[in-house]
Every structure is written in structure tokens, then in C-alpha cells.
Scaffold this motif. Structure first.
Motif, PDB file in Angstrom:
ATOM      1  N   LYS A  84      45.158  63.956  18.602  1.00  8.41           N
ATOM      2  CA  LYS A  84      45.510  65.155  17.843  1.00  8.41           C
ATOM      3  C   LYS A  84      47.006  65.467  17.949  1.00  8.41           C
ATOM      4  O   LYS A  84      47.623  65.926  16.996  1.00  8.41           O
ATOM      5  CB  LYS A  84      44.690  66.340  18.387  1.00  8.41           C
ATOM      6  N   SER A  85      47.582  65.194  19.119  1.00  4.70           N
ATOM      7  CA  SER A  85      48.991  65.547  19.310  1.00  4.70           C
ATOM      8  C   SER A  85      49.938  64.428  18.912  1.00  4.70           C
ATOM      9  O   SER A  85      51.145  64.560  19.008  1.00  4.70           O
ATOM     10  CB  SER A  85      49.240  65.944  20.769  1.00  4.70           C
ATOM     11  N   SER A  86      49.384  63.295  18.444  1.00  4.99           N
ATOM     12  CA  SER A  86      50.251  62.193  18.024  1.00  4.99           C
ATOM     13  C   SER A  86      49.783  61.668  16.663  1.00  4.99           C
ATOM     14  O   SER A  86      48.665  61.933  16.249  1.00  4.99           O
ATOM     15  CB  SER A  86      50.210  61.070  19.059  1.00  4.99           C
ATOM     16  N   ALA A  87      50.681  60.956  15.979  1.00  2.17           N
ATOM     17  CA  ALA A  87      50.297  60.409  14.670  1.00  2.17           C
ATOM     18  C   ALA A  87      50.969  59.058  14.485  1.00  2.17           C
ATOM     19  O   ALA A  87      52.073  58.837  14.978  1.00  2.17           O
ATOM     20  CB  ALA A  87      50.731  61.343  13.554  1.00  2.17           C
ATOM     21  N   PHE A  88      50.282  58.185  13.769  1.00  3.92           N
ATOM     22  CA  PHE A  88      50.768  56.812  13.591  1.00  3.92           C
ATOM     23  C   PHE A  88      50.820  56.493  12.098  1.00  3.92           C
ATOM     24  O   PHE A  88      49.848  56.730  11.385  1.00  3.92           O
ATOM     25  CB  PHE A  88      49.788  55.849  14.281  1.00  3.92           C
ATOM     26  N   VAL A  89      51.943  55.974  11.636  1.00  6.13           N
ATOM     27  CA  VAL A  89      52.003  55.458  10.263  1.00  6.13           C
ATOM     28  C   VAL A  89      52.178  53.940  10.360  1.00  6.13           C
ATOM     29  O   VAL A  89      53.174  53.458  10.907  1.00  6.13           O
ATOM     30  CB  VAL A  89      53.150  56.083   9.448  1.00  6.13           C
TER      31      VAL A  89
ATOM     32  N   TYR B 279      55.361  61.184  16.999  1.00  7.57           N
ATOM     33  CA  TYR B 279      55.146  60.326  15.830  1.00  7.57           C
ATOM     34  C   TYR B 279      55.476  58.876  16.161  1.00  7.57           C
ATOM     35  O   TYR B 279      56.520  58.602  16.760  1.00  7.57           O
ATOM     36  CB  TYR B 279      56.076  60.748  14.684  1.00  7.57           C
ATOM     37  N   PHE B 280      54.593  57.965  15.742  1.00  5.43           N
ATOM     38  CA  PHE B 280      54.847  56.529  15.786  1.00  5.43           C
ATOM     39  C   PHE B 280      54.943  56.072  14.327  1.00  5.43           C
ATOM     40  O   PHE B 280      53.951  56.169  13.590  1.00  5.43           O
ATOM     41  CB  PHE B 280      53.694  55.789  16.464  1.00  5.43           C
ATOM     42  N   LEU B 281      56.094  55.603  13.917  1.00  2.81           N
ATOM     43  CA  LEU B 281      56.306  55.311  12.491  1.00  2.81           C
ATOM     44  C   LEU B 281      56.794  53.875  12.330  1.00  2.81           C
ATOM     45  O   LEU B 281      57.869  53.519  12.823  1.00  2.81           O
ATOM     46  CB  LEU B 281      57.359  56.272  11.910  1.00  2.81           C
ATOM     47  N   ASP B 282      55.995  53.063  11.642  1.00  6.47           N
ATOM     48  CA  ASP B 282      56.362  51.644  11.493  1.00  6.47           C
ATOM     49  C   ASP B 282      56.953  51.396  10.109  1.00  6.47           C
ATOM     50  O   ASP B 282      56.235  51.421   9.120  1.00  6.47           O
ATOM     51  CB  ASP B 282      55.121  50.767  11.714  1.00  6.47           C
ATOM     52  N   GLU B 283      58.252  51.180  10.072  1.00  9.82           N
ATOM     53  CA  GLU B 283      58.963  50.883   8.807  1.00  9.82           C
ATOM     54  C   GLU B 283      58.644  51.930   7.750  1.00  9.82           C
ATOM     55  O   GLU B 283      58.267  51.600   6.625  1.00  9.82           O
ATOM     56  CB  GLU B 283      58.574  49.489   8.272  1.00  9.82           C
ATOM     57  N   LEU B 284      58.842  53.174   8.101  1.00  5.75           N
ATOM     58  CA  LEU B 284      58.449  54.275   7.216  1.00  5.75           C
ATOM     59  C   LEU B 284      59.138  54.212   5.860  1.00  5.75           C
ATOM     60  O   LEU B 284      58.547  54.532   4.827  1.00  5.75           O
ATOM     61  CB  LEU B 284      58.786  55.600   7.904  1.00  5.75           C
ATOM     62  N   THR B 285      60.390  53.818   5.851  1.00  6.03           N
ATOM     63  CA  THR B 285      61.150  53.906   4.599  1.00  6.03           C
ATOM     64  C   THR B 285      61.166  52.585   3.826  1.00  6.03           C
ATOM     65  O   THR B 285      61.804  52.507   2.788  1.00  6.03           O
ATOM     66  CB  THR B 285      62.599  54.359   4.893  1.00  6.03           C
ATOM     67  N   GLU B 286      60.426  51.598   4.349  1.00  6.80           N
ATOM     68  CA  GLU B 286      60.364  50.311   3.649  1.00  6.80           C
ATOM     69  C   GLU B 286      59.688  50.501   2.279  1.00  6.80           C
ATOM     70  O   GLU B 286      58.735  51.257   2.164  1.00  6.80           O
ATOM     71  CB  GLU B 286      59.494  49.360   4.491  1.00  6.80           C
TER      72      GLU B 286
END
Ligand SMILES: Nc1ncnc2c1ncn2[C@@H]1O[C@H](COP(=O)(O)OP(=O)(O)OP(=O)(O)O)[C@@H](O)[C@H]1O
Ligand SMILES: [Mg+2]
Length: 245
Positions: A81-86, A163-170
Motif C-alpha cells: 500500500k505504501s509503495s508502487a511499481f511501474v 515509487y519504483f519506476l522502470d523507464e517511466l518516460t520511455e
């Protein structure tokens, strides 16, 4: 400043192939850490290990003091709940409408939330990321860039701190790219912790507090923000980032 996620001598192997090799690192709370490195170097795998989506073959990952692999169901749910992954490929539910995909985390984490409040929250977040098309469609009807916007919106719905964000702006156009960079900037002002993978100099320049180079499954080097400009050649060579403006 505390270490929100600690990687303690972690390795990850699939069959005989060593993908992550004995990495120890402390991700600082309320900072933006950008993972860079050549393709196939292990960045996405490391991000999933840090988020507890993969369990290391050896070593441990701690969220604050707690070993993620040893969390009970309730602790795990709170961590989620306190974290998010893209995910790099956005990973939306193929057989669900976009609206269902967005509704799901709210239903899970806020079971008492009224339907109209869920709807309001979903609409607010979508306007923040700049998504304007309808929500009854499936992900396969969207471009890669639009899928990223929806995945980003989904990540933001429960107002996580990490937040864990993998190549968000790709694969985003310049306008959407800048909009997401601005959103991450606003997270930074709200003292959220952001761990992201990127190949883009702009992302590093505008957001990073720390740049970490990962190559061949190993931790290579960390560069704090004040050292990034003077080491741009090194980051370009080790990290595979084009450091020209
Ligand atoms: N489940 C798996 N099974 C087998 N090999 C895997 C698996 N997951 C990752 N790998 C391999 O591990 C290596 C690292 O992959 P990873 O996706 O972490 O790299 P990356 O740095 O994110 O690359 P990119 O910049 O292209 O996204 C690659 O060689 C990949 O083929
Ligand atoms: Mg990757």
C-alpha cells in the motif's frame, strides 16, 4: 536521513545464469535515485528485487528494518500500500478495461471507499497525468506511451510514499515526458522516495539526487548529484546514458 530500502549482499540467479551478483546498497529516504547502465545489465531485475517482487537467491532486502521475504501477510499488504511499481512494459491487465485496472488497487487497499469517491480519485489522477481517452477500452488498444500514462496513474492512486519506476518516460512524446518529469518533481517536493531506471539525461539532470551505475549484474559506482556534471563522461561510458543536452 534514513535508508528506506537496504540491499544486503543480494544475488539473483536463474538456472545457471547469475543476473545480480552480490550487490549491497542503501536507498535513502526522500531522495531520487536513478539506476543507469547498459541494456541487459540487470537494472529491471534489481528494481524488482528492491521492491520485493522477486526474492533474492541469496542475501536480503529490508524495508526499514524488516526483511521483505519474511513479512507476514499484513506487513506485506502495508508495504504494497505504501509503495508502487511501474513496470518497464507497463503490465496492465490485458483482459480488463482500463477502468477496472485502475479501480482494483483502490478496492484492495481502501475497501471502505465509496464508489463515487473512487471514481473521483481516478478522474483526478488521470487529468494529472494528461490521459484523455475513454476508460472502457482494453490496454491493447493503447500505444506504449498511453499504457505508461495509465500505469503511472495506477501507481499514484493510493498516494504511496515510495515509487519504483522502470523507464517511466520511455516511448512518450515530449509533452507527456515532461509532464511525468514534472509529476516526479512534485513527488520530490512532497518528500516521497523515488527509485527509477532511466536512460535519459534529462531525467538525471532534472530529478536525480544519486545516480547508480549497474552493469553485468554488479554495482559499479554511485554518483551524488554534485558529482554528476564533472563525471558526465564516466556516466556516459559506464552507464550507457547520452549525457549531452
Ligand atoms: N526470468 C529471467 N530468466 C532468464 N534470464 C533473465 C530473466 N530475467 C532477466 N534475465 C536476464 O538478465 C539480464 C538482465 O536483465 P534486466 O531486464 O534486469 O536488464 P536491464 O538492465 O533492465 O536491461 P534494459 O536496459 O534492456 O531494460 C538479461 O540478460 C536478461 O536476459
Ligand atoms: Mg530493464
Amino acid at each position: 536521513m534514513g535508508s528506506i530500502i537496504i540491499l544486503d549482499h543480494i544475488s539473483f540467479s536463474v538456472q545457471t545464469s547469475d543476473i545480480i551478483r552480490n550487490i549491497s546498497y542503501r536507498f535513502r529516504e526522500r531522495k531520487v535515485t536513478v539506476l543507469v547502465g547498459p541494456s541487459g545489465g540487470g537494472k529491471s531485475t534489481l528494481l524488482k528485487l528492491a521492491a520485493g517482487l522477486l526474492i533474492p537467491s541469496s542475501g536480503s532486502v529490508y524495508f526499514w528494518e524488516r526483511d521483505i521475504a519474511l513479512m507476514n501477510r499484513k506487513e506485506n499488504l502495508n508495504f504494497r500500500k505504501s509503495s508502487a511499481f511501474v513496470f518497464q512494459d507497463s503490465a496492465l491487465w490485458a483482459n480488463q478495461s482500463l477502468y477496472q485496472s485502475l479501480e482494483l488497487p483502490l478496492k484492495l487497499h481502501f475497501p471502505d471507499m465509496q464508489r463515487k469517491d473512487r471514481d473521483l480519485r481516478i478522474r483526478e489522477i488521470l487529468s494529472r497525468v494528461g490521459y484523455k481517452r475513454e476508460l472502457s477500452i482494453r490496454p491493447s488498444e493503447l500505444s506504449m506511451g498511453e499504457q505508461k500514462l495509465i500505469a503511472c496513474a495506477r501507481a499514484m492512486l493510493c498516494h504511496p510514499n515510495l515509487y519504483f519506476l522502470d523507464e517511466l518516460t520511455e516511448s512518450l512524446d515530449d509533452l507527456s515526458d515532461q509532464r511525468l518529469v514534472n509529476i516526479i518533481k512534485s513527488f520530490k517536493q512532497e518528500y516521497k522516495t523515488i527509485i527509477l531506471v532511466s536512460h535519459e539525461f534529462k531525467v538525471i539532470k532534472e530529478l536525480a539526487d544519486y545516480v547508480v551505475v549497474i552493469a553485468g549484474g554488479r554495482f559499479i559506482q554511485e554518483f551524488p548529484i554534485e558529482d554528476i556534471q564533472s563525471n558526465s563522461d564516466l556516466i556516459e561510458r559506464l552507464g550507457g546514458v547520452d549525457m549531452t543536452d
